[in-house]
Every structure is written in structure tokens, then in C-alpha cells.
Design a protein around this motif. Structure first.
Motif, mmCIF file in Angstrom:
data_model
loop_
_atom_site.group_PDB
_atom_site.id
_atom_site.type_symbol
_atom_site.label_atom_id
_atom_site.label_comp_id
_atom_site.label_asym_id
_atom_site.label_seq_id
_atom_site.Cartn_x
_atom_site.Cartn_y
_atom_site.Cartn_z
ATOM 1 N N GLU A 1 67.136 -5.258 4.658
ATOM 2 C CA GLU A 1 65.975 -5.117 3.784
ATOM 3 C C GLU A 1 64.781 -4.591 4.594
ATOM 4 O O GLU A 1 63.995 -3.765 4.111
ATOM 5 C CB GLU A 1 65.644 -6.465 3.112
ATOM 6 C CG GLU A 1 64.436 -6.472 2.195
ATOM 7 C CD GLU A 1 64.420 -5.364 1.140
ATOM 8 O OE1 GLU A 1 65.507 -5.004 0.626
ATOM 9 O OE2 GLU A 1 63.315 -4.846 0.849
ATOM 10 N N GLY A 2 64.644 -5.048 5.835
ATOM 11 C CA GLY A 2 63.566 -4.562 6.698
ATOM 12 C C GLY A 2 63.705 -3.085 7.021
ATOM 13 O O GLY A 2 62.718 -2.342 7.035
ATOM 14 N N THR B 1 62.568 -9.840 7.801
ATOM 15 C CA THR B 1 62.461 -8.552 7.121
ATOM 16 C C THR B 1 61.151 -7.856 7.482
ATOM 17 O O THR B 1 61.137 -6.673 7.828
ATOM 18 C CB THR B 1 62.528 -8.762 5.592
ATOM 19 O OG1 THR B 1 63.826 -9.276 5.284
ATOM 20 C CG2 THR B 1 62.293 -7.469 4.819
ATOM 21 N N ALA B 2 60.056 -8.607 7.428
ATOM 22 C CA ALA B 2 58.740 -8.019 7.696
ATOM 23 C C ALA B 2 58.647 -7.526 9.145
ATOM 24 O O ALA B 2 58.100 -6.450 9.405
ATOM 25 C CB ALA B 2 57.642 -9.045 7.417
ATOM 26 N N LEU B 3 59.200 -8.309 10.068
ATOM 27 C CA LEU B 3 59.141 -7.911 11.481
ATOM 28 C C LEU B 3 59.965 -6.648 11.722
ATOM 29 O O LEU B 3 59.516 -5.701 12.384
ATOM 30 C CB LEU B 3 59.643 -9.049 12.386
ATOM 31 C CG LEU B 3 59.642 -8.764 13.887
ATOM 32 C CD1 LEU B 3 58.237 -8.439 14.395
ATOM 33 C CD2 LEU B 3 60.222 -9.933 14.675
ATOM 34 N N VAL B 4 61.178 -6.605 11.161
ATOM 35 C CA VAL B 4 62.031 -5.419 11.328
ATOM 36 C C VAL B 4 61.344 -4.195 10.725
ATOM 37 O O VAL B 4 61.325 -3.115 11.327
ATOM 38 C CB VAL B 4 63.427 -5.648 10.687
ATOM 39 C CG1 VAL B 4 64.202 -4.343 10.597
ATOM 40 C CG2 VAL B 4 64.212 -6.687 11.478
ATOM 41 N N ALA B 5 60.736 -4.354 9.550
ATOM 42 C CA ALA B 5 60.068 -3.228 8.879
ATOM 43 C C ALA B 5 58.946 -2.681 9.760
ATOM 44 O O ALA B 5 58.776 -1.460 9.887
ATOM 45 C CB ALA B 5 59.522 -3.659 7.524
ATOM 46 N N SER C 1 64.817 -6.772 18.688
ATOM 47 C CA SER C 1 64.591 -5.456 19.292
ATOM 48 C C SER C 1 65.259 -4.419 18.408
ATOM 49 O O SER C 1 66.431 -4.581 18.046
ATOM 50 C CB SER C 1 65.201 -5.388 20.690
ATOM 51 O OG SER C 1 64.642 -6.381 21.520
ATOM 52 N N VAL C 2 64.520 -3.370 18.069
ATOM 53 C CA VAL C 2 65.117 -2.299 17.270
ATOM 54 C C VAL C 2 65.242 -1.047 18.125
ATOM 55 O O VAL C 2 64.412 -0.773 18.993
ATOM 56 C CB VAL C 2 64.308 -1.979 15.991
ATOM 57 C CG1 VAL C 2 64.130 -3.221 15.151
ATOM 58 C CG2 VAL C 2 62.961 -1.342 16.313
ATOM 59 N N ALA D 1 69.994 2.372 12.467
ATOM 60 C CA ALA D 1 69.208 1.218 12.895
ATOM 61 C C ALA D 1 70.077 0.265 13.716
ATOM 62 O O ALA D 1 70.886 -0.490 13.168
ATOM 63 C CB ALA D 1 68.633 0.495 11.687
ATOM 64 N N VAL D 2 69.916 0.335 15.031
ATOM 65 C CA VAL D 2 70.585 -0.639 15.898
ATOM 66 C C VAL D 2 69.587 -1.768 16.123
ATOM 67 O O VAL D 2 68.443 -1.524 16.513
ATOM 68 C CB VAL D 2 71.008 -0.009 17.235
ATOM 69 C CG1 VAL D 2 71.676 -1.058 18.123
ATOM 70 C CG2 VAL D 2 71.934 1.177 16.994
ATOM 71 N N VAL D 3 69.992 -2.982 15.822
ATOM 72 C CA VAL D 3 69.068 -4.122 15.901
ATOM 73 C C VAL D 3 69.720 -5.252 16.708
ATOM 74 O O VAL D 3 70.841 -5.668 16.409
ATOM 75 C CB VAL D 3 68.696 -4.631 14.487
ATOM 76 C CG1 VAL D 3 67.796 -5.858 14.577
ATOM 77 C CG2 VAL D 3 68.041 -3.530 13.670
#
Lengths: 190, 281
Positions: free
Chosen positions: B95-96, B10-14, B142-143, B72-74
Motif C-alpha cells: 500500500e505504501g 504504509t506512511a513510512l514506505v510511501a 530501507s527501500v 520496490a525492494v524493501v
């Protein structure tokens, strides 16, 4: 030299504009995109009053990001105008809107109705939302705040830059520009 | 087996999702600067200068590059020796994305049902999460915040095998021509070839992660990328669509084996604000 536009605009003001003219808008403009257009047209079809008097006004197709502290809005660049094509002719006929700011081509019907109602189509640079936000000095919801970013906002702008893309005589910046730089034969889309 | 708490994901995506929305990748800035030297239309040059100025403002003030802060493509490459604890990968990523929206003042652009009420979810989730199991004990994320203006102009086609490379070029050029000014040119093209209808589209999206200026490792595909780029730039659409010689800043093709009777092709158009960011846990 850019032409300064200060809404409300008259028919004469917009008839003076030609394709490719750079303009700088100072004063009040109103945002509206998909959901707000849907609601405006429903009201017009039912013959009811609109929440905003749009006579002589400029509509900006944008859905800004939420404002950071110290800013009127967040990023606020133009969205694709063609999604509003079906709403534009009846909106022009019913309200006397004089200009719309967006990005991308419009339909033949929109181009025709601009001529019929003395209105112009302006375009801003798509992808420049952070820069354009610096031209917005104040923003407040004018209608339907429950729509969030899709609500109608009243923006106070200073020297907001745009280019005339379709004028009242049907001139079209996109087709003229493309024809000039094209190096291959045109093909029908498959 | 390595335990990775979902909260780390979550933290990394955010962080990545905000970085991507404020900082245009340096290779994209380089491509825009290169275009400035090539462009012949004065309006086109002004558009390119505006985009570079915009990138500077966004990075300096941490204001989103574009008001469309994206679907958001992840892509997550999860090591086989990783055990994600606490919640599912989808919940952790969603959540991120929501955290990025709150902290970064990003726009919530997702509606819950596409056909009827189209009510905004308010969180900018769910993300389009693509999970892949890979060797190792780390997670690479990767986002790709994807704007709708360019996504709306993207297309998939089931060509005939006999159409071959020329058919792929024709379909890509026709797609960009039909898109015109809508996808905010100059654009990047991610092209997926082969697989199945769905796999081609996924490959096209994945191709958009490749940095600008990097050709495919297979020289035949690299040559095809160049041919498509040249043909697209001959269209004259130009920066902003106002006419010019630079319509496309990069083409990346990804391929996969396919059925003897098919040639699936997907062209995913990416706007000038080609945002992406990657990180690893």
C-alpha cells in the motif's frame, strides 16, 4: 558543435552522421518500447497498416513516468535498447524509420540493418530522465494508450541531446570508446 | 510488546519511496563528483556532469531521477517486541508503494504474471519485501527502488571452493564486462558471497544499501572490494559506456558461511542512479 536534426529525416541526412557526433533533435519523435514493438511487428507480419506513419521518423525507447502538473511528461530517459534488437531489422525494412534513441549496445544484425536501410542508432544518457524531460514540450498518445507507459507517444522535443552510437557505415561508439580506455586484456565472458 | 499500526508502515514506505526517487543520496553525489576529477574521457566527463545536473533537477522539481522508478525492494527489520496491527507487513508495504506512485507520479512497472500476459498491476506492487526479526521494539525500513536495466545484467554463480578470491574477482569483472553500457555505468556492485544460491543473491542486494565509500569492516574483504573495483575500472567501459576510466563507483561485499563443497557468488549491479532511503518507527 552539435548537429541539429529535425525529423522527418532523409537517407542523406543520416548518412552525413558519424559515430560520436553530438546531435540536438527538435521536432516530433515517437516513443516505443517492448510492448509497442511487439504489436508493431505483429501488424507488419500480418501485412496490416501501422497506427503511425514512421517513414523518416525517430523512435525513442522510453517509458516516461506520469506527468506532474505543468510538465509534458515525467522523467523520460532512455531504456535498454537491446531488448528491441529482434524487432529492429524488420521494423526498419517495413517503415523507413531513420533513427532510434536508446542506451546500450545493439546486436550485429541491428548494426548491419542500419547500414542496409540508411538509419542510425543514437544514444542518450541513461539515468538522466529528469534532465531529458525538460527537453520535451508536448506529449500525446499516438497509439495504444491502453499500454500505459508502454504506449506510443508523439513527443514534441526541443534540442533533445543525443550522440551517434552506430552510423550507417557500421562505426560503433561503444567498442571504440572501450578499446581506447581499456587497461586489461579482454577475456571471454564465463 | 509495542503495537505499531500497519498504516504507520504504509506512511513510512510511501515517504521513503518518494524521497529515494527524487533525492540521490549525498554519498552517491559525492562519488559522482569524485569520478569527475578522475575521468579522462571528455564524453565521460560530460556524462558525469549530466548526471549531477539531473540529480539537481530531480531534487528541485521533485521529478523522478530516472523514468524507471524501480521494482520496490524493501528491507524491514522488525523488532521482536513489535506487534504490527491492522494488516500484514506485505499488505502495509504494498500500500505504501502504491501511495508513493500516486502521490509522487511514479511509474507502475510491475506485471502480474511473468510468462504469459504480462499485464501491468497498475500499482507498482507487489514489493520484494525482506523481513528480518531483530531484538528491540522498533521497525527499521530501507527501500531500494531497483531499475531493470542494471537488474537484468546481474548474475549468480556457484563457483568451486578452490576458485577462491581470484574466482570471485573474475566472475565480478566478467559480469560487468558482459553488461557493458546496459546497466547505466558508472555502476555500484553489491556482491554476496557464501550461504546458498538464494542467500548469495539476497546478500548482494543487501550490500547495495551500504553507502558509497564505506569499505567492509573486515580488512580482507575490504581489500577484495578494492581489487574488484580496480579490475572493473580497467575495463574501460566508462560513464555511459562511451569509454573512460570510471566504470565503477563502489563495491560492497556481504558474506555468510556456506557448505564445504560450495562457493556461491552473486553480483547485483546497481546503476548510477543508486537510490535508497531508510527510516525507523
Amino acid at each position: 558543435m552539435a548537429i541539429t536534426l529535425t525529423p522527418p529525416l532523409s537517407g542523406h541526412d543520416v548518412r552525413e552522421l558519424s559515430v560520436g557526433d553530438p546531435v540536438l533533435i527538435t521536432g516530433v519523435i515517437y516513443t516505443a518500447r517492448d510492448a509497442a514493438h511487439q504489436r508493431l511487428i505483429e501488424l507488419i507480419e500480418r501485412g496490416e497498416d501501422l497506427p503511425v506513419d514512421l517513414a523518416g521518423q525517430i523512435i525513442y525507447y522510453t517509458g516516461p513516468t506520469p506527468a506532474q502538473p505543468g510538465m509534458a511528461t515525467g522523467s523520460a530517459g532512455p531504456t535498454t535498447s537491446s531488448r528491441m534488437d529482434r524487432f529492429t531489422p524488420p521494423l526498419l525494412a517495413a517503415t523507413g524509420v531513420r533513427a532510434m534513441i536508446g542506451k546500450g549496445e545493439r546486436s550485429e544484425e541491428v548494426s548491419r540493418s542500419l547500414g542496409e536501410h540508411d538509419a542510425v542508432y543514437l544514444v542518450a544518457v541513461g539515468g538522466a530522465g529528469a534532465l531529458l524531460a525538460e527537453k520535451i514540450e508536448a506529449a500525446e498518445p499516438a497509439a495504444w494508450p491502453e499500454l500505459g507507459t508502454e504506449a506510443i507517444f508523439r513527443l514534441e522535443v526541443r534540442e533533445f541531446p543525443a550522440i551517434v552510437a552506430i552510423d550507417t557505415r557500421g562505426g560503433n561508439l561503444y567498442s571504440a570508446g572501450r578499446a581506447r580506455y581499456r587497461r586489461s586484456a579482454s577475456r571471454k565472458s564465463c | 510488546m509495542r503495537d505499531i499500526p500497519a498504516s504507520d508502515i504504509t506512511a513510512l514506505v510511501a515517504r521513503l519511496y518518494q524521497d529515494a526517487n527524487f533525492n540521490l543520496p549525498s554519498d552517491v553525489i559525492g562519488a559522482l563528483e569524485g569520478a569527475l576529477l578522475e575521468e579522462k574521457s571528455l564524453t565521460g566527463i560530460e556524462v558525469l556532469e549530466t548526471l549531477l545536473k539531473n540529480a539537481g533537477i530531480a531534487a528541485r522539481k521533485r521529478v523522478p531521477l530516472c523514468q524507471d522508478t524501480g521494482l520496490a525492494v524493501v528491507f524491514a527489520e522488525v523488532g521482536r517486541d513489535v506487534h504490527i496491527t491492522g494488516s500484514t507487513p506485505q499488505e502495509a508495504v504494498d500500500e505504501g508503494v502504491d501511495q508513493a506512485r500516486r502521490e509522487g507520479h511514479l511509474r507502475a512497472s510491475i506485471v502480474s504474471d511473468p510468462c504469459f500476459d504480462r499485464v501491468n498491476t497498475g500499482t507498482n506492487a507487489p514489493a520484494m519485501l525482506h523481513l528480518e526479526l531483530v531484538p528491540g521494539d522498533s521497525v527499521k525500513i530501507s527501500v531500494l527502488p531497483k531499475g531493470a536495466g542494471s537488474e537484468n545484467m546481474s548474475r549468480t554463480a556457484m563457483l568451486k571452493p578452490a576458485d577462491g578470491p581470484d574466482g570471485i574477482i573474475r566472475f565480478a569483472v566478467d559480469t560487468v564486462e558482459a553488461a557493458g553500457a546496459n546497466p547505466c555505468p558508472p555502476v555500484f556492485l553489491g556482491i554476496g558471497v557464501g550461504g546458498s544460491m538464494d542467500r548469495a543473491a539476497l546478500l548482494a542486494k543487501k550490500a547495495l544499501l551500504r553507502p558509497a565509500g564505506e569499505a567492509h569492516i573486515d580488512p580482507r574483504l575490504g581489500g577484495l572490494e578494492q581489487k574488484i573495483m580496480d579490475a572493473v575500472n580497467d575495463l574501460g567501459i566508462g560513464p555511459g559506456g562511451f569509454g573512460g576510466v570510471v566504470t565503477c563507483l563502489g563495491v560492497a561485499i556481504e558474506e555468510y558461511p556456506c557448505h564445504i563443497a560450495t562457493l556461491p557468488v552473486a553480483v547485483n549491479i546497481q546503476c548510477n542512479s543508486a537510490r535508497r532511503a531508510s527510516g525507523r518507527i
